[in-house]
Write a protein that holds these residues in place. Structure first.
Motif, mmCIF file in Angstrom:
data_model
loop_
_atom_site.group_PDB
_atom_site.id
_atom_site.type_symbol
_atom_site.label_atom_id
_atom_site.label_comp_id
_atom_site.label_asym_id
_atom_site.label_seq_id
_atom_site.Cartn_x
_atom_site.Cartn_y
_atom_site.Cartn_z
ATOM 1 N N THR A 1 -18.519 20.011 -56.551
ATOM 2 C CA THR A 1 -17.339 20.282 -57.377
ATOM 3 C C THR A 1 -17.028 21.768 -57.418
ATOM 4 N N THR A 2 -18.058 22.587 -57.583
ATOM 5 C CA THR A 2 -17.856 24.035 -57.571
ATOM 6 C C THR A 2 -17.324 24.487 -56.221
ATOM 7 N N ALA A 3 -17.852 23.918 -55.147
ATOM 8 C CA ALA A 3 -17.375 24.270 -53.807
ATOM 9 C C ALA A 3 -15.906 23.893 -53.642
ATOM 10 N N ALA A 4 -15.521 22.706 -54.148
ATOM 11 C CA ALA A 4 -14.130 22.285 -54.049
ATOM 12 C C ALA A 4 -13.211 23.233 -54.809
ATOM 13 N N PHE A 5 -13.631 23.650 -56.000
ATOM 14 C CA PHE A 5 -12.805 24.582 -56.766
ATOM 15 C C PHE A 5 -12.806 25.972 -56.140
ATOM 16 N N ALA A 6 -13.889 26.352 -55.494
ATOM 17 C CA ALA A 6 -13.897 27.627 -54.769
ATOM 18 C C ALA A 6 -12.859 27.594 -53.652
ATOM 19 N N LEU A 7 -12.784 26.458 -52.937
ATOM 20 C CA LEU A 7 -11.770 26.320 -51.887
ATOM 21 C C LEU A 7 -10.363 26.414 -52.470
ATOM 22 N N ALA A 8 -10.122 25.684 -53.554
ATOM 23 C CA ALA A 8 -8.802 25.720 -54.185
ATOM 24 C C ALA A 8 -8.457 27.132 -54.651
#
Length: 338
Positions: free
Chosen positions: A18-25
């Motif tokens: 989830t943190t990785a996904a938000f980092a991408l966003a």
């Protein structure tokens, strides 16, 4: 109240998918706002478009379906469809707005994000999008699970331990974050990136040099949107696709992470996303723990949980007031914000 468990859950967010996904966003939003000066308040819409395009295509072209595609081809095709959908959505947003002032883009993107969410929720398209119930994870995770090189069992240590599937998704998500950071770093050091940053500072001056400002803005919007679409894919791989997960609050989370880490910096989105989710998990666990021992009187657990969003709002205000450039930001890079 188990304080060690609260710390462990918070630490687990450091490397969570989830943190990785938000980092991408946040990296995508950094391309929009940090480097391009585009006020995009609808990054959640790009995530939703990418997530739904990926999930729907995967469910329609499953390796066990009529086409019989191998898992790797089906997965890559689904990712390509998500990218195309994000590009199309960026064009739909940018064509009528990028010739206007930045605040028009902000208004349109907020509205567009809600239009996308309510469209996915409507019962008329429930056979495709699942309506308000969304799409079940097991219906579109078959390809990525089939590509998993890890055997069954648990991997990792402490708060970062997980099943073979969770670990595989974590590897993919953080690998994509690294690739996105490298691409953005290289692009912003290139002549294209210098033009984008010039438009952020003074688009009239760039236009006077013969550059197509509208075209460059569109490219920046699409690039950040594609990264946001990929973030949507990574966000739904550990969970189901739920339309309400892509509400306006998600965009504000992304903005908070960007401002916390520092806009117009390469590593700012990464640092901001990690800190944001660690703090959000820690405050949520701490408030729930305090409520369980009666620290808030008659306040229910749900009410205590909502206090963390109040804390997020106060933190955002404090960041804007006391360090608007973020942790890694430079005040010289902040001139375009004011």
């Amino acid at each position: 109240m188990d304080f060690l468990a609260i710390l462990g859950n918070a630490a687990g967010e450091i490397l969570s998918p989830t943190t990785a996904a938000f980092a991408l966003a946040t990296i995508g939003l950094n391309v929009h706002f940090g480097y391009g000066g585009l006020l995009n308040f609808g990054q959640a819409a790009f995530m939703a478009v990418g997530a739904y395009a990926f999930a729907i295509f995967t469910m329609q072209v499953d390796p066990t379906g009529t086409l019989g595609w191998p898992a790797w081809l089906s997965f890559l095709a689904a990712v390509a469809v998500a990218i195309v959908a994000a590009v199309a959505f960026g064009l739909l947003l940018g064509i009528p707005t990028l010739r206007l002032r930045g605040d028009y883009l902000a208004i349109v993107t907020i509205a567009a994000a809600e239009i996308v969410r309510f469209t996915m929720r409507t019962s008329e398209y429930s056979t495709i999008t699942g309506g308000s119930q969304g799409l079940r994870g097991q219906d579109y995770k078959g390809d990525i699970d089939a590509l998993n090189p890890l055997a069954g069992g648990m991997y990792g240590i402490g708060p970062w331990a997980g099943t073979a599937y969770d670990t595989w998704v974590r590897i993919l998500a953080w690998g994509l974050v690294i690739v996105a950071l490298i691409i953005v770093w290289l692009l912003m050091r290139s002549p294209w990136g210098r033009v984008i940053k010039g438009i952020r500072e003074d688009e009239d001056a760039v236009r006077s040099l013969g550059k197509n400002v509208y075209g460059y803005k569109m490219q920046a919007l699409i690039l950040g949107g594609v990264i946001g679409g990929l973030a949507g894919i990574m966000f739904v791989l550990p969970r189901a696709v739920q339309p309400d997960n892509f509400a306006t609050a998600m965009t504000f989370y992304i903005w908070t992470a960007l401002l916390l880490g520092g806009a117009a910096t390469v590593l700012g989105p990464l640092l901001g996303s990690i800190l944001f989710w660690v703090l959000l998990s820690f405050t949520g666990g701490l408030l729930s723990g305090l409520q369980s021992i009666g620290a808030f009187g008659d306040m229910t657990g749900t009410q205590a949980g909502q206090l963390r969003f109040v804390l997020v709002g106060l933190a955002l205000i404090a960041i804007v007031v006391f360090r608007p450039q973020g942790i890694l930001g430079n005040k010289k890079e902040l001139s375009f914000h004011v």
